[in-house]
Design a protein around this motif. Structure first.
Motif, PDB file in Angstrom:
ATOM      1  N   GLU A 150     -13.081   1.851  -1.713  1.00 33.38           N
ATOM      2  CA  GLU A 150     -11.733   1.604  -1.076  1.00 33.38           C
ATOM      3  C   GLU A 150     -10.903   2.637  -1.830  1.00 33.38           C
ATOM      4  O   GLU A 150     -10.717   2.775  -2.999  1.00 33.38           O
ATOM      5  N   GLU A 151     -10.197   3.514  -1.002  1.00 37.72           N
ATOM      6  CA  GLU A 151      -9.489   4.620  -1.691  1.00 37.72           C
ATOM      7  C   GLU A 151     -10.284   5.409  -2.336  1.00 37.72           C
ATOM      8  O   GLU A 151     -10.104   6.146  -3.507  1.00 37.72           O
ATOM      9  N   GLY A 152     -11.719   5.556  -2.128  1.00 37.58           N
ATOM     10  CA  GLY A 152     -12.701   6.393  -2.486  1.00 37.58           C
ATOM     11  C   GLY A 152     -13.178   5.959  -3.887  1.00 37.58           C
ATOM     12  O   GLY A 152     -13.898   6.717  -4.636  1.00 37.58           O
ATOM     13  N   LYS A 153     -12.605   4.754  -4.052  1.00 37.36           N
ATOM     14  CA  LYS A 153     -13.346   4.152  -5.620  1.00 37.36           C
ATOM     15  C   LYS A 153     -14.387   2.791  -5.244  1.00 37.36           C
ATOM     16  O   LYS A 153     -13.891   2.148  -4.151  1.00 37.36           O
ATOM     17  N   PRO A 212       0.564  -1.335  -0.060  1.00 38.37           N
ATOM     18  CA  PRO A 212      -0.013  -0.018   0.022  1.00 38.37           C
ATOM     19  C   PRO A 212       1.160   1.217  -0.099  1.00 38.37           C
ATOM     20  O   PRO A 212       0.388   2.158  -0.468  1.00 38.37           O
ATOM     21  N   GLU A 213       1.929   1.036   0.524  1.00 39.88           N
ATOM     22  CA  GLU A 213       2.797   2.427   0.882  1.00 39.88           C
ATOM     23  C   GLU A 213       3.439   2.861  -0.688  1.00 39.88           C
ATOM     24  O   GLU A 213       3.620   3.992  -0.762  1.00 39.88           O
ATOM     25  N   LEU A 214       3.732   1.818  -1.511  1.00 39.26           N
ATOM     26  CA  LEU A 214       4.472   2.022  -2.821  1.00 39.26           C
ATOM     27  C   LEU A 214       3.267   2.554  -3.881  1.00 39.26           C
ATOM     28  O   LEU A 214       3.742   3.584  -4.741  1.00 39.26           O
ATOM     29  N   HIS A 215       1.830   2.344  -3.619  1.00 38.31           N
ATOM     30  CA  HIS A 215       0.845   2.698  -4.558  1.00 38.31           C
ATOM     31  C   HIS A 215      -0.463   3.111  -3.469  1.00 38.31           C
ATOM     32  O   HIS A 215      -1.461   2.353  -3.832  1.00 38.31           O
ATOM     33  N   PRO A 216      -0.149   4.220  -3.130  1.00 44.42           N
ATOM     34  CA  PRO A 216      -1.382   4.339  -1.865  1.00 44.42           C
ATOM     35  C   PRO A 216      -2.620   4.851  -2.717  1.00 44.42           C
ATOM     36  O   PRO A 216      -3.587   4.709  -2.139  1.00 44.42           O
ATOM     37  N   ASP A 217      -2.529   5.253  -3.972  1.00 48.50           N
ATOM     38  CA  ASP A 217      -3.914   5.473  -4.745  1.00 48.50           C
ATOM     39  C   ASP A 217      -4.494   4.382  -5.483  1.00 48.50           C
ATOM     40  O   ASP A 217      -5.640   4.461  -5.957  1.00 48.50           O
ATOM     41  N   THR A 256      -6.320   0.504  -5.351  1.00 51.68           N
ATOM     42  CA  THR A 256      -7.133  -0.340  -4.551  1.00 51.68           C
ATOM     43  C   THR A 256      -6.303  -1.728  -4.335  1.00 51.68           C
ATOM     44  O   THR A 256      -5.397  -1.819  -5.112  1.00 51.68           O
ATOM     45  N   THR A 257      -6.960  -2.543  -3.457  1.00 51.90           N
ATOM     46  CA  THR A 257      -6.223  -3.761  -3.145  1.00 51.90           C
ATOM     47  C   THR A 257      -6.029  -4.638  -4.525  1.00 51.90           C
ATOM     48  O   THR A 257      -5.100  -5.110  -4.911  1.00 51.90           O
ATOM     49  N   ARG A 258      -7.303  -4.622  -5.254  1.00 47.86           N
ATOM     50  CA  ARG A 258      -7.561  -5.404  -6.339  1.00 47.86           C
ATOM     51  C   ARG A 258      -6.462  -4.757  -7.380  1.00 47.86           C
ATOM     52  O   ARG A 258      -5.860  -5.734  -8.163  1.00 47.86           O
ATOM     53  N   GLN A 259      -6.375  -3.581  -7.377  1.00 48.33           N
ATOM     54  CA  GLN A 259      -5.332  -3.054  -8.685  1.00 48.33           C
ATOM     55  C   GLN A 259      -3.924  -3.410  -8.257  1.00 48.33           C
ATOM     56  O   GLN A 259      -3.102  -3.722  -9.122  1.00 48.33           O
ATOM     57  N   ARG A 260      -3.570  -3.254  -6.736  1.00 49.96           N
ATOM     58  CA  ARG A 260      -2.259  -3.697  -6.428  1.00 49.96           C
ATOM     59  C   ARG A 260      -1.951  -5.165  -6.637  1.00 49.96           C
ATOM     60  O   ARG A 260      -1.011  -5.462  -7.231  1.00 49.96           O
ATOM     61  N   VAL A 261      -2.824  -5.952  -6.499  1.00 50.42           N
ATOM     62  CA  VAL A 261      -2.822  -7.322  -6.690  1.00 50.42           C
ATOM     63  C   VAL A 261      -2.371  -7.702  -8.335  1.00 50.42           C
ATOM     64  O   VAL A 261      -1.706  -8.383  -8.535  1.00 50.42           O
ATOM     65  N   ASP A 276     -12.621  -5.916   4.350  1.00 48.38           N
ATOM     66  CA  ASP A 276     -11.453  -5.399   4.302  1.00 48.38           C
ATOM     67  C   ASP A 276     -10.598  -6.497   5.051  1.00 48.38           C
ATOM     68  O   ASP A 276     -10.854  -7.733   5.438  1.00 48.38           O
ATOM     69  N   GLY A 277      -9.457  -6.284   5.386  1.00 51.09           N
ATOM     70  CA  GLY A 277      -8.457  -7.169   6.146  1.00 51.09           C
ATOM     71  C   GLY A 277      -8.839  -7.815   7.458  1.00 51.09           C
ATOM     72  O   GLY A 277      -8.344  -8.804   7.894  1.00 51.09           O
TER      73      GLY A 277
END
Length: 147
Positions: free
Chosen positions: A49-52, A1-6, A8-13, A40-41
């Motif tokens: 999540e993240e406003g999305k 999350p710190e690398l890509h705070p903008d 969502t979890t799905r987008q990061r995965v 959530d976790g």
């Protein structure tokens, strides 16, 4: 999350598992995990999540290659509850957990027999445990063959 705070979890995965070497496994598991995105976790329900808005669509390809699509965790739950593979896996794990032995040690047909009984008993876990105890109390096939 710190690398890509903008993201969502799905987008990061998707980003983190996009390489071909990751996709060997993740093409099979991501679709199932995505259906759980509305939690959530710690299991709290959420719609954003993240406003999305959360995209909880996902899918699963079974052993025969048939593809199934789900809009959310509820649809996945209904599919899994009706799935013979899921029922068989559940019965197998219950047996292994309580008996500390593989079910095959008690006969090659025991898993099918127990799974059928589980379905016929309206998925009663209590009755399944009784059936497991009865089987476990009998001498195993392996023990009989070793004698």
């Amino acid at each position: 999350p710190e690398l890509h705070p903008d993201l969502t979890t799905r987008q990061r995965v998707i980003l983190q598992t996009s390489s071909q070497s990751c996709q060997v496994c993740h093409q099979k598991i991501n679709g199932l995990g995505f259906t759980l995105e509305q939690f959530d976790g710690v299991g709290r329900y959420r719609e954003f999540e993240e406003g999305k808005p959360i995209d909880a669509t996902g899918g699963y390809t079974d052993r025969s290659g048939a593809a199934f699509k789900f809009q959310n965790a509820s649809e996945l739950a209904v599919f899994l509850a009706k799935s013979e593979d899921t029922q068989k896996a559940f019965v197998n794990r219950v047996f292994q957990y309580f008996v500390k032995q593989p079910i095959a040690a008690y006969g090659v047909d025991q898993l099918d027999r127990l799974t059928t009984a589980f379905r016929e008993n309206n998925f009663s876990i209590q009755q399944l445990l009784v059936e497991v105890a009865v089987i476990a109390a009998q001498p195993s096939v392996r023990s009989a063959e070793e004698s």
